[in-house]
Design an enzyme around this catalytic site. Structure first.
Site, PDB file in Angstrom:
ATOM      1  N   LYS A   1       4.448   2.742   6.313  1.00 41.87           N
ATOM      2  CA  LYS A   1       3.110   2.550   5.748  1.00 41.87           C
ATOM      3  C   LYS A   1       2.102   3.313   6.601  1.00 41.87           C
ATOM      4  O   LYS A   1       2.094   3.173   7.839  1.00 41.87           O
ATOM      5  CB  LYS A   1       2.807   1.047   5.752  1.00 41.87           C
ATOM      6  CG  LYS A   1       1.853   0.566   4.694  1.00 41.87           C
ATOM      7  CD  LYS A   1       1.839  -0.969   4.740  1.00 41.87           C
ATOM      8  CE  LYS A   1       0.823  -1.547   3.800  1.00 41.87           C
ATOM      9  NZ  LYS A   1       0.672  -2.995   4.021  1.00 41.87           N
TER      10      LYS A   1
HETATM   11  O1  G3P Z   1      -1.068  -5.926   3.157  1.00 41.65           O
HETATM   12  C1  G3P Z   1      -2.210  -5.404   2.601  1.00 41.65           C
HETATM   13  C2  G3P Z   1      -3.018  -6.378   1.790  1.00 41.65           C
HETATM   14  O2  G3P Z   1      -2.202  -7.001   0.842  1.00 41.65           O
HETATM   15  C3  G3P Z   1      -3.879  -7.300   2.578  1.00 41.65           C
HETATM   16  O3  G3P Z   1      -4.443  -8.296   1.787  1.00 41.65           O
HETATM   17  O4  G3P Z   1      -5.722 -10.398   1.521  1.00 41.65           O
HETATM   18  O5  G3P Z   1      -5.702  -9.237   3.752  1.00 41.65           O
HETATM   19  O6  G3P Z   1      -6.958  -8.280   1.835  1.00 41.65           O
HETATM   20  P1  G3P Z   1      -5.765  -9.092   2.257  1.00 41.65           P
END
Ligand code: G3P
Length: 217
Positions: free
Chosen positions: A83
Site C-alpha cells: 500500500k
Molecule cells: O484503511 C483506510 C481506511 O479504511 C481508514 O478508514 O475510518 O480511519 O477513515 P477511517
C-alpha cells in the site's frame, strides 16, 4: 463485490474469516499501531489466516524508501499487496513495483483525477476514502461514481476498493456505485447481515413451527 476487512486485530479477523465471506484484508499504520505488534509479525499472521490480498502500507515518503519498504513487505508473504500513498513519489514507486509484479494498493485517494493517475501508474487497487470525505462535508459516494465512470471510459483494470467505510449504508451505496471491493471495519462487517425484520420474521416462524409439535429430523 469483494469484501475486505480493514483491521489488524487477529481475533476480529478470525471471527469474520469463519463466515467464508472475507476476500482480503487492509491495514494501515494506524491499525498496526493499534495492534501493538511488529508489522512483519502481524502481516505474516494475517496472510496465513486470509488467503486473499492483504495490504501492508509503506511509511517512507520518498521513492527509494517506498521501494525498499515495499519489497520488504512483499517478501513477508505471497499474498501481500503493498500500500502506497497517492503522492508523486507514491505513484512513481507504484509504477516500479507494479512492473516487478507486485500488486499495489494506492491509498488516500480523494479525487477522480488522483484515481486516474493511480491507474496509469499500474495500481491493482485504488482506495478512495468515503468516510473522510463525508466528514469534511463532501459526498464520498460521488467520488466512487466518478472513478467508476473514468475507469470504464478508458478500460482501466485497477480495482476500486471503497475505503473509510463507516456504515452499512456506505457499503450498500458503494456496491450500487460499482465499487469492485469494499474494505470495512469488523463492526460494520458484523452488522451487514442483520436486519430487524429478519429477526422478527424468524421469531414468528419458529413460534408457529413449535405449535406444530413436529421436528424435521
Ligand atoms: O484503511 C483506510 C481506511 O479504511 C481508514 O478508514 O475510518 O480511519 O477513515 P477511517
Amino acid at each position: 463485490m469483494q469484501i475486505f476487512l480493514d483491521s489488524a486485530d487477529i481475533a476480529d479477523l478470525k471471527a469474520a474469516a469463519a463466515t467464508g465471506l472475507v476476500d482480503g484484508v487492509t491495514t494501515n499504520p494506524s491499525l498496526i499501531a493499534k495492534s501493538g505488534r511488529k508489522i512483519a509479525d502481524v502481516i505474516a499472521e494475517i496472510c496465513a489466516l486470509i488467503p486473499g490480498p492483504v495490504s501492508a502500507e509503506a511509511v517512507a515518503t520518498d521513492v527509494e524508501g517506498m521501494l525498499a519498504e515495499g519489497r520488504y513487505l512483499r517478501s513477508i508473504a505471497s499474498n501481500v499487496t503493498v500500500k502506497l500513498p497517492l503522492t508523486r513519489d507514491g505513484l512513481i514507486a507504484c509504477r516500479t513495483l507494479a512492473a516487478e509484479g507486485t500488486p499495489v494498493n494506492v491509498t488516500l485517494c480523494f479525487s477522480a483525477v488522483q484515481a486516474l493517475l493511480a491507474a496509469k501508474a499500474g495500481a491493482t487497487f485504488i482506495s478512495p476514502f468515503i468516510g473522510r470525505l463525508d466528514d469534511g462535508g463532501h459526498d464520498g459516494m460521488e467520488l466512487i461514481r466518478e472513478i467508476r465512470q473514468v475507469y470504464d471510459n478508458y478500460g482501466y483494470e485497477t480495482r476500486i476498493l471503497a475505503a473509510s467505510v463507516r456504515t452499512v449504508g456506505h457499503m450498500r451505496d458503494a456496491a450500487l456505485a460499482g465499487a469492485d471491493c469494499s474494505t470495512i471495519p469488523p463492526s460494520v462487517f458484523n452488522a451487514l447481515y442483520k436486519h430487524p425484520l429478519t429477526d422478527l420474521g424468524l421469531a414468528a416462524f419458529l413460534k408457529d413451527w413449535a405449535s406444530t409439535g413436529q421436528s424435521i429430523l
